[in-house]
Design a protein around this motif. Structure first.
Motif, PDB file in Angstrom:
ATOM      1  N   SER A   1      17.428 -28.704 -17.605  1.00 22.17           N
ATOM      2  CA  SER A   1      18.741 -29.331 -17.663  1.00 22.17           C
ATOM      3  C   SER A   1      18.986 -30.299 -16.508  1.00 22.17           C
ATOM      4  N   VAL A   2      17.943 -30.690 -15.797  1.00 21.16           N
ATOM      5  CA  VAL A   2      18.135 -31.619 -14.689  1.00 21.16           C
ATOM      6  C   VAL A   2      18.452 -33.003 -15.232  1.00 21.16           C
ATOM      7  N   ALA A   3      19.040 -33.842 -14.391  1.00 19.43           N
ATOM      8  CA  ALA A   3      19.340 -35.210 -14.796  1.00 19.43           C
ATOM      9  C   ALA A   3      18.045 -35.966 -15.069  1.00 19.43           C
ATOM     10  N   PRO A   4      18.013 -36.807 -16.114  1.00 18.06           N
ATOM     11  CA  PRO A   4      16.784 -37.531 -16.441  1.00 18.06           C
ATOM     12  C   PRO A   4      16.349 -38.421 -15.284  1.00 18.06           C
ATOM     13  N   PRO A   5      15.054 -38.459 -14.969  1.00 19.01           N
ATOM     14  CA  PRO A   5      14.565 -39.366 -13.936  1.00 19.01           C
ATOM     15  C   PRO A   5      14.721 -40.814 -14.375  1.00 19.01           C
ATOM     16  N   LYS A   6      14.473 -41.729 -13.483  1.00 18.07           N
ATOM     17  CA  LYS A   6      14.791 -43.129 -13.743  1.00 18.07           C
ATOM     18  C   LYS A   6      13.771 -43.828 -14.632  1.00 18.07           C
ATOM     19  N   SER A   7      12.508 -43.415 -14.588  1.00 13.46           N
ATOM     20  CA  SER A   7      11.489 -44.113 -15.376  1.00 13.46           C
ATOM     21  C   SER A   7      11.115 -43.305 -16.616  1.00 13.46           C
TER      22      SER A   7
ATOM     23  N   GLU B   1      10.473 -35.282 -31.642  1.00 12.38           N
ATOM     24  CA  GLU B   1      10.769 -36.641 -32.083  1.00 12.38           C
ATOM     25  C   GLU B   1      12.118 -37.107 -31.544  1.00 12.38           C
ATOM     26  N   ALA B   2      13.126 -36.231 -31.586  1.00 14.77           N
ATOM     27  CA  ALA B   2      14.445 -36.586 -31.060  1.00 14.77           C
ATOM     28  C   ALA B   2      14.387 -36.838 -29.565  1.00 14.77           C
ATOM     29  N   PHE B   3      13.571 -36.055 -28.871  1.00 11.61           N
ATOM     30  CA  PHE B   3      13.405 -36.245 -27.426  1.00 11.61           C
ATOM     31  C   PHE B   3      12.812 -37.620 -27.144  1.00 11.61           C
ATOM     32  N   MET B   4      11.757 -37.977 -27.857  1.00 15.10           N
ATOM     33  CA  MET B   4      11.105 -39.266 -27.638  1.00 15.10           C
ATOM     34  C   MET B   4      12.041 -40.428 -27.987  1.00 15.10           C
ATOM     35  N   GLN B   5      12.863 -40.254 -29.035  1.00 13.83           N
ATOM     36  CA  GLN B   5      13.789 -41.320 -29.424  1.00 13.83           C
ATOM     37  C   GLN B   5      14.902 -41.522 -28.400  1.00 13.83           C
ATOM     38  N   SER B   6      15.207 -40.482 -27.642  1.00 15.66           N
ATOM     39  CA  SER B   6      16.277 -40.605 -26.647  1.00 15.66           C
ATOM     40  C   SER B   6      15.833 -41.359 -25.398  1.00 15.66           C
ATOM     41  N   LEU B   7      14.520 -41.449 -25.170  1.00 20.46           N
ATOM     42  CA  LEU B   7      14.032 -42.046 -23.924  1.00 20.46           C
ATOM     43  C   LEU B   7      14.454 -43.502 -23.737  1.00 20.46           C
TER      44      LEU B   7
ATOM     45  N   MET C   1      25.384 -40.496 -24.158  1.00 20.78           N
ATOM     46  CA  MET C   1      24.989 -39.750 -25.348  1.00 20.78           C
ATOM     47  C   MET C   1      23.481 -39.475 -25.325  1.00 20.78           C
ATOM     48  N   ALA C   2      22.713 -40.479 -24.895  1.00 19.52           N
ATOM     49  CA  ALA C   2      21.263 -40.307 -24.837  1.00 19.52           C
ATOM     50  C   ALA C   2      20.874 -39.270 -23.793  1.00 19.52           C
ATOM     51  N   SER C   3      21.594 -39.266 -22.655  1.00 17.83           N
ATOM     52  CA  SER C   3      21.301 -38.284 -21.607  1.00 17.83           C
ATOM     53  C   SER C   3      21.571 -36.868 -22.094  1.00 17.83           C
ATOM     54  N   GLU C   4      22.662 -36.711 -22.842  1.00 15.70           N
ATOM     55  CA  GLU C   4      22.983 -35.392 -23.378  1.00 15.70           C
ATOM     56  C   GLU C   4      21.935 -34.950 -24.401  1.00 15.70           C
ATOM     57  N   GLU C   5      21.494 -35.895 -25.250  1.00 10.65           N
ATOM     58  CA  GLU C   5      20.479 -35.579 -26.245  1.00 10.65           C
ATOM     59  C   GLU C   5      19.150 -35.250 -25.575  1.00 10.65           C
ATOM     60  N   TYR C   6      18.824 -35.984 -24.522  1.00  9.23           N
ATOM     61  CA  TYR C   6      17.580 -35.757 -23.769  1.00  9.23           C
ATOM     62  C   TYR C   6      17.545 -34.330 -23.217  1.00  9.23           C
ATOM     63  N   SER C   7      18.627 -33.922 -22.543  1.00 10.85           N
ATOM     64  CA  SER C   7      18.668 -32.588 -21.949  1.00 10.85           C
ATOM     65  C   SER C   7      18.675 -31.505 -23.015  1.00 10.85           C
ATOM     66  N   SER C   8      19.387 -31.738 -24.099  1.00  9.82           N
ATOM     67  CA  SER C   8      19.478 -30.749 -25.163  1.00  9.82           C
ATOM     68  C   SER C   8      18.124 -30.518 -25.824  1.00  9.82           C
ATOM     69  N   GLN C   9      17.420 -31.594 -26.145  1.00 10.54           N
ATOM     70  CA  GLN C   9      16.128 -31.442 -26.821  1.00 10.54           C
ATOM     71  C   GLN C   9      15.064 -30.880 -25.875  1.00 10.54           C
ATOM     72  N   LEU C  10      15.158 -31.227 -24.597  1.00 10.80           N
ATOM     73  CA  LEU C  10      14.203 -30.671 -23.639  1.00 10.80           C
ATOM     74  C   LEU C  10      14.398 -29.155 -23.525  1.00 10.80           C
ATOM     75  N   ALA C  11      15.668 -28.715 -23.519  1.00 10.27           N
ATOM     76  CA  ALA C  11      15.950 -27.279 -23.474  1.00 10.27           C
ATOM     77  C   ALA C  11      15.464 -26.600 -24.750  1.00 10.27           C
ATOM     78  N   THR C  12      15.639 -27.257 -25.892  1.00 18.65           N
ATOM     79  CA  THR C  12      15.175 -26.691 -27.162  1.00 18.65           C
ATOM     80  C   THR C  12      13.662 -26.540 -27.166  1.00 18.65           C
TER      81      THR C  12
END
Length: 401
Positions: free
Chosen positions: A23-29, A99-105, A118-129
């Motif tokens: 659930s950490v904040a997405p890195p910059k790259s 797939e959802a994780f990759m699409q959020s990048l 919205m993308a940050s929330e989706e990124y964290s959610s799919q990573l947790a899943t």
């Protein structure tokens, strides 16, 4: 790789007790963002391999469904397809989340702040899943049910080095186990000094078996006048308690004809009862030389019943250990096993921490662990390590087949 009880391996990072990185904040790259997923897949490579093979097996069976085949063949295929349905569903869930994780990048760099949020929330959610599927769902589908899931537990505690301080800690550790079992709502019996603890509930052995080994305590004894830290040890053995007619598919554990029974008068403190009646019982299993003597109760009948339970538990533990050795030899791999003389855990009171050396897990808040409230954090980490080892075995078995 760390070795623990019966050759257990260190917990992989994905199996870790610390999942904060989900659930950490997405890195910059985007490269760093993908690295999270890459690390997840590397840590769980064996599970993904086994799951992938099961999915391929199901796909082949679907193609083999043919009404021209015999009824027996169709029934067998249908049964296997039914068994593999949960595996297919888990794999589909993994694929969708990936797939959802990759699409959020790429959307994390979108100029629109709303879209980025919205993308940050989706990124964290799919990573947790993805992390939950890898650490819980996949092992739950692949790891076979424990053959000791119906076993209670018999814990035997002996003070080691450290004299009176070791004996004091033995009593404290015994209370920890009693309290932990009571918090689960289990029925517990303990002798007056806490050297023996019986837990009569299904699943107790699978929880407490990880306590077998040498526990080291570091603290300042109450009798220490110079404030020096002393080190003491307590040895714990956890044995499985079963019903008399439950052999756990390990053959004939106990034949009464192989046991020599002796009755005698009790010894030691105990008032007028001592040395007056023949209430003490000693059982000797002649094929193995294992001896159990019991004089805790005034009734010979109760001492006899308890002695038989203890003897059966020790023989069952011996059979389970031999079965594990045979399984490892079949894998043709060299696995270092832990003897009970190995230190498995350290309780450091001055630093308020507990370290389990088998999985490299250190927890603060020693008092809550000694109260039995957080002991399950340690046992869960060890169980996860055990599950991952079984997945390794399954993957290696697939490679050999």
């Amino acid at each position: 790789m760390l070795s623990i009880h019966r050759g257990l391996r260190a917990v992989p990072r994905i199996q870790s007790y610390n999942r904060a990185w989900y659930s950490v904040a997405p890195p910059k790259s985007n490269a760093a963002r993908r690295e999270y997923l890459g690390q997840l897949e590397r840590d769980g490579a064996k599970a993904l391999k086994v799951i992938g093979k099961r999915v391929q097996q199901r796909a082949r069976l679907v193609q083999q469904v043919d009404h021209s085949a015999s009824d027996n063949e169709q029934i067998k295929i249908a049964k296997t397809l039914k068994e593999l349905e949960p595996v297919q569903e888990a794999w589909d869930e993994w694929s969708r989340a990936r797939e959802a994780f990759m699409q959020s990048l790429p959307l994390l760099d979108d100029p629109d702040p709303t879209m980025r949020a919205m993308a940050s929330e989706e990124y964290s959610s799919q990573l947790a899943t993805l992390g939950n599927i890898m650490s819980s769902t996949f092992p739950g589908l692949l790891v076979p049910r424990s053959r000791t899931e119906r076993c209670g537990a018999l814990l035997e505690l002996k003070a080691g080095v450290g004299g009176a301080e070791a004996e004091l800690f033995r009593a404290e550790l015994s209370r920890t186990y009693v309290r932990s079992a009571q918090l689960r709502g289990w029925r517990v019996e303990s002798d007056s000094i806490g050297e023996s603890v019986e837990i009569h509930n299904d699943g107790a052995y699978d929880v407490f078996r990880w306590e077998s080994g040498v526990h080291r305590v570091q603290r300042i004894p109450q009798t220490e006048s110079n404030g020096r830290i002393h080190t003491s040890t307590v040895s714990v053995i956890c044995l499985p308690l079963t019903q008399e007619d439950d052999s756990l598919d390990l053959g004939n554990i106990l034949n009464e004809k192989d046991v020599r029974i002796e009755v005698m008068r009790s010894s030691g403190a105990g008032g007028q009862h001592v040395n007056k009646t023949e209430s003490a019982v000693r059982l000797t299993h002649e094929p193995t030389g294992i001896t159990v003597a019991m004089q805790d109760e005034r009734s010979q009948h109760r001492n006899r019943a308890k002695a038989w339970r203890v003897l059966r538990a020790r023989l069952l533990e011996r059979a389970l250990a031999a079965d594990i050795v045979r399984r490892r030899e079949m894998r043709r791999s060299v696995v270092r096993t832990s003897d009970r003389s190995d230190k498995i855990r350290t309780y450091n009171f001055p630093q308020d921490r507990v370290t389990d050396h088998r999985v490299g897990l250190t927890l603060s808040g020693l008092e809550t662990i000694m109260n039995g409230e957080r002991l399950e954090v340690l046992t869960n980490a060890l169980q996860q390590a055990h599950d991952m080892e079984l997945l390794d075995e399954m993957a290696e078995s697939d490679e050999l087949s």
